[in-house]
Write an enzyme that holds these catalytic residues in place. Structure first.
Site, PDB file in Angstrom:
ATOM      1  N   ARG A 267       0.828  -1.201   0.000  1.00  0.00           N
ATOM      2  CA  ARG A 267       0.000   0.000   0.000  1.00  0.00           C
ATOM      3  C   ARG A 267       0.863   1.251   0.000  1.00  0.00           C
ATOM      4  O   ARG A 267       0.337   2.352  -0.115  1.00  0.00           O
ATOM      5  CB  ARG A 267      -0.887   0.011   1.239  1.00  0.00           C
ATOM      6  CG  ARG A 267      -2.249  -0.664   1.029  1.00  0.00           C
ATOM      7  CD  ARG A 267      -2.955  -0.651   2.369  1.00  0.00           C
ATOM      8  NE  ARG A 267      -4.378  -0.619   2.335  1.00  0.00           N
ATOM      9  CZ  ARG A 267      -5.136  -1.676   2.669  1.00  0.00           C
ATOM     10  NH1 ARG A 267      -4.587  -2.826   2.948  1.00  0.00           N
ATOM     11  NH2 ARG A 267      -6.435  -1.558   2.701  1.00  0.00           N
ATOM     12  N   ARG A 306     -21.738  -4.564   3.456  1.00  0.00           N
ATOM     13  CA  ARG A 306     -20.909  -5.602   4.072  1.00  0.00           C
ATOM     14  C   ARG A 306     -20.866  -5.421   5.592  1.00  0.00           C
ATOM     15  O   ARG A 306     -20.844  -6.396   6.346  1.00  0.00           O
ATOM     16  CB  ARG A 306     -19.493  -5.530   3.484  1.00  0.00           C
ATOM     17  CG  ARG A 306     -18.543  -6.591   4.013  1.00  0.00           C
ATOM     18  CD  ARG A 306     -17.239  -6.606   3.246  1.00  0.00           C
ATOM     19  NE  ARG A 306     -16.294  -5.625   3.770  1.00  0.00           N
ATOM     20  CZ  ARG A 306     -15.090  -5.389   3.218  1.00  0.00           C
ATOM     21  NH1 ARG A 306     -14.719  -6.029   2.128  1.00  0.00           N
ATOM     22  NH2 ARG A 306     -14.284  -4.503   3.735  1.00  0.00           N
ATOM     23  N   ARG A 312     -17.132  -5.895  11.046  1.00  0.00           N
ATOM     24  CA  ARG A 312     -15.930  -5.043  11.048  1.00  0.00           C
ATOM     25  C   ARG A 312     -16.319  -3.623  11.424  1.00  0.00           C
ATOM     26  O   ARG A 312     -17.099  -2.995  10.720  1.00  0.00           O
ATOM     27  CB  ARG A 312     -15.285  -5.055   9.663  1.00  0.00           C
ATOM     28  CG  ARG A 312     -14.466  -6.300   9.383  1.00  0.00           C
ATOM     29  CD  ARG A 312     -13.907  -6.284   7.989  1.00  0.00           C
ATOM     30  NE  ARG A 312     -13.111  -5.085   7.699  1.00  0.00           N
ATOM     31  CZ  ARG A 312     -12.374  -4.970   6.608  1.00  0.00           C
ATOM     32  NH1 ARG A 312     -12.308  -5.953   5.720  1.00  0.00           N
ATOM     33  NH2 ARG A 312     -11.689  -3.870   6.392  1.00  0.00           N
ATOM     34  N   ARG A 324     -10.995   5.701   4.458  1.00  0.00           N
ATOM     35  CA  ARG A 324     -10.183   4.602   3.894  1.00  0.00           C
ATOM     36  C   ARG A 324     -10.032   4.777   2.389  1.00  0.00           C
ATOM     37  O   ARG A 324      -8.974   4.518   1.816  1.00  0.00           O
ATOM     38  CB  ARG A 324     -10.812   3.240   4.218  1.00  0.00           C
ATOM     39  CG  ARG A 324     -10.524   2.798   5.663  1.00  0.00           C
ATOM     40  CD  ARG A 324     -11.481   1.752   6.147  1.00  0.00           C
ATOM     41  NE  ARG A 324     -11.365   0.494   5.417  1.00  0.00           N
ATOM     42  CZ  ARG A 324     -12.338  -0.412   5.330  1.00  0.00           C
ATOM     43  NH1 ARG A 324     -13.509  -0.174   5.885  1.00  0.00           N
ATOM     44  NH2 ARG A 324     -12.149  -1.528   4.678  1.00  0.00           N
TER      45      ARG A 324
HETATM   46  P1  AMP Z   1      -8.161  -4.177   4.373  1.00  0.00           P
HETATM   47  O1  AMP Z   1      -8.866  -5.373   4.919  1.00  0.00           O
HETATM   48  O2  AMP Z   1      -7.157  -4.517   3.290  1.00  0.00           O
HETATM   49  O3  AMP Z   1      -9.097  -3.067   3.970  1.00  0.00           O
HETATM   50  O4  AMP Z   1      -7.280  -3.600   5.575  1.00  0.00           O
HETATM   51  C1  AMP Z   1      -7.877  -3.135   6.774  1.00  0.00           C
HETATM   52  C2  AMP Z   1      -6.901  -2.233   7.530  1.00  0.00           C
HETATM   53  O5  AMP Z   1      -5.714  -2.957   7.847  1.00  0.00           O
HETATM   54  C3  AMP Z   1      -6.406  -1.031   6.738  1.00  0.00           C
HETATM   55  O6  AMP Z   1      -7.326   0.055   6.774  1.00  0.00           O
HETATM   56  C4  AMP Z   1      -5.111  -0.731   7.448  1.00  0.00           C
HETATM   57  O7  AMP Z   1      -5.347  -0.076   8.667  1.00  0.00           O
HETATM   58  C5  AMP Z   1      -4.563  -2.107   7.763  1.00  0.00           C
HETATM   59  N1  AMP Z   1      -3.713  -2.597   6.644  1.00  0.00           N
HETATM   60  C6  AMP Z   1      -3.971  -3.643   5.824  1.00  0.00           C
HETATM   61  N2  AMP Z   1      -2.988  -3.824   4.918  1.00  0.00           N
HETATM   62  C7  AMP Z   1      -2.086  -2.837   5.176  1.00  0.00           C
HETATM   63  C8  AMP Z   1      -0.865  -2.449   4.591  1.00  0.00           C
HETATM   64  N3  AMP Z   1      -0.359  -3.095   3.508  1.00  0.00           N
HETATM   65  N4  AMP Z   1      -0.190  -1.406   5.117  1.00  0.00           N
HETATM   66  C9  AMP Z   1      -0.679  -0.740   6.174  1.00  0.00           C
HETATM   67  N5  AMP Z   1      -1.830  -1.034   6.764  1.00  0.00           N
HETATM   68  C10 AMP Z   1      -2.545  -2.081   6.278  1.00  0.00           C
END
Ligand code: AMP
Length: 370
Positions: A267, A306, A312, A324
């Site tokens: 990311r 969702r 979540r 986000r």
């Molecule tokens: P996601 O399920 O991919 O939307 O991730 C949920 C949360 O996890 C994100 O909003 C971040 O806070 C954290 N997160 C997930 N992947 C990363 C990453 N590659 N780098 C930093 N934070 C992450």
């Protein structure tokens, strides 16, 4: 196949082919330098084997020096200056033949060219056993080439990997992995998780979702989970160091996998660099970033939907959702650039039914695997 340190290498250029190339170089040197008493200069360490073979075949009088590239502190303006260590020889007015095992980017040659010109040589030519035309970026002419090779990492016949492999009498190249590694990309709610679950079955790949790994750790109240929770609850990125270490550990857990689908990672550019490095160490790479492209309003709608069932907290609150999405575009869209520069970016329309989107993704992946 052989193993040096942590890497595997497979045979690439046989001793016979090398000998033929050296014979051709030696013939040319004998034709050009008969009676001219040249000074051969071998650049250590790599050239020792090649130089020895060339010199054994040279039939007229000649002198030989072996040197190493070194550096010393110059003046404030010149900074670090490269020099040839061990050159116990006056070169002014001499005809010099530089013997190199390999010319790659050409950085060494540029320095040697400057040093020899300053030393006032009458002439000099470069004779190299191997030459990588696609890696060579300089203008210094390379007159005598034993063999042109593709831009592969090679060892043997004087060339090493971290000190090992110089004694091998043929040349080996780094064994290439047949892994397929995909970065599935797109804003939160784009359907990465859904599609990754289908694609991992279809292509027998390991799916790593950093978000899922974080949530698993939060649920189990591990140290990692505790340090990530405050960031995740606010919709912010977890710091790179924590995330990268976690990702590397997940990759290591799956030694021997056919490949990975990275979902939610990288990311940031630092994460992308780290991923390149750890895959490189395995002799593989990211093959493609495939991005699901979806309108913002559809994303918000999907995530709120969702949130009703996912449990979540970051899906329940529209402000967190919008943050986000904002974070995604502000901080992570640079990654599109990162992979676009390497011709690895594929945008796929992420709107429509699950099956439609899977079909679009599969056609990209099928192409990559061919
Ligand atoms: P996601 O399920 O991919 O939307 O991730 C949920 C949360 O996890 C994100 O909003 C971040 O806070 C954290 N997160 C997930 N992947 C990363 C990453 N590659 N780098 C930093 N934070 C992450």
């Amino acid at each position: 196949m052989i193993k040096l340190h942590d890497l595997e290498f497979e045979p690439f250029i046989s001793e016979e082919e090398i000998t033929k190339a050296i014979d051709t170089i030696a013939k040319r040197l004998n034709d050009e330098y008969t009676g001219r008493k040249p000074v051969f200069i071998g650049i250590l360490n790599g050239s020792f084997m090649f130089a020895s073979e060339v010199i054994k075949r040279f039939e007229s009088d000649c002198e030989i020096s072996f040197v190493k590239m070194g550096s010393y502190e110059g003046t404030k303006t010149t900074g670090e200056v490269k020099t040839l260590l061990g050159l116990g020889q006056e070169l002014a007015g001499r005809e010099v033949v530089l013997l190199e095992d390999i010319v790659d980017t050409g950085n060494t040659l540029v320095e040697v060219d400057r040093i020899l010109t300053e030393a006032g040589v009458a002439s000099y030519q470069v004779a190299t056993l191997f030459f990588k035309p696609s890696a060579y970026k300089k203008d210094v002419p390379v007159q005598i080439i034993g063999m042109e090779i593709p831009n592969k990492f090679i060892v043997g016949y004087g060339l090493d990997y971290d000190g090992l492999g110089r004694n091998l009498t043929q040349v080996y190249k780094r064994k290439e992995s047949k892994m397929t590694n995909l970065v599935l990309f797109g804003p939160p709610g784009a359907g990465k998780g859904t599609q990754a679950t289908i694609l991992k079955e279809k292509y027998d790949l390991i799916h790593i979702s950093t978000g899922d790994v974080f949530r698993y750790n939060i649920k189990n109240q591990t140290e990692l989970g505790l340090s990530a929770k405050s960031f995740i609850d606010k919709g912010q990125l977890v710091p790179d160091e924590v995330t990268i270490n976690m990702l590397n550990a997940e990759v290591e857990k799956n030694e021997g996998a056919n490949g990975f689908i990275f979902d939610g990672f990288p990311r940031t550019e630092a994460q992308a660099e780290a991923l390149s490095e750890s895959l490189e160490a395995k002799g593989t790479e990211v093959n493609a970033m495939i991005a699901l492209e979806v309108e913002d309003e559809i994303l918000v709608e999907r995530l709120l939907e969702r949130g009703k069932t996912s449990g979540r907290p970051d899906d329940a609150d529209e402000r967190v959702i919008r943050n986000r999405i904002k974070v995604y575009y502000a901080e992570t869209a640079i990654l599109k650039n990162f992979y676009q520069k390497q011709n690895k970016y594929y945008g796929v329309n992420g709107e429509g039914s699950i099956e439609e989107i899977t079909t679009r993704l599969s056609s990209v992946i099928d192409e990559l695997m061919n």
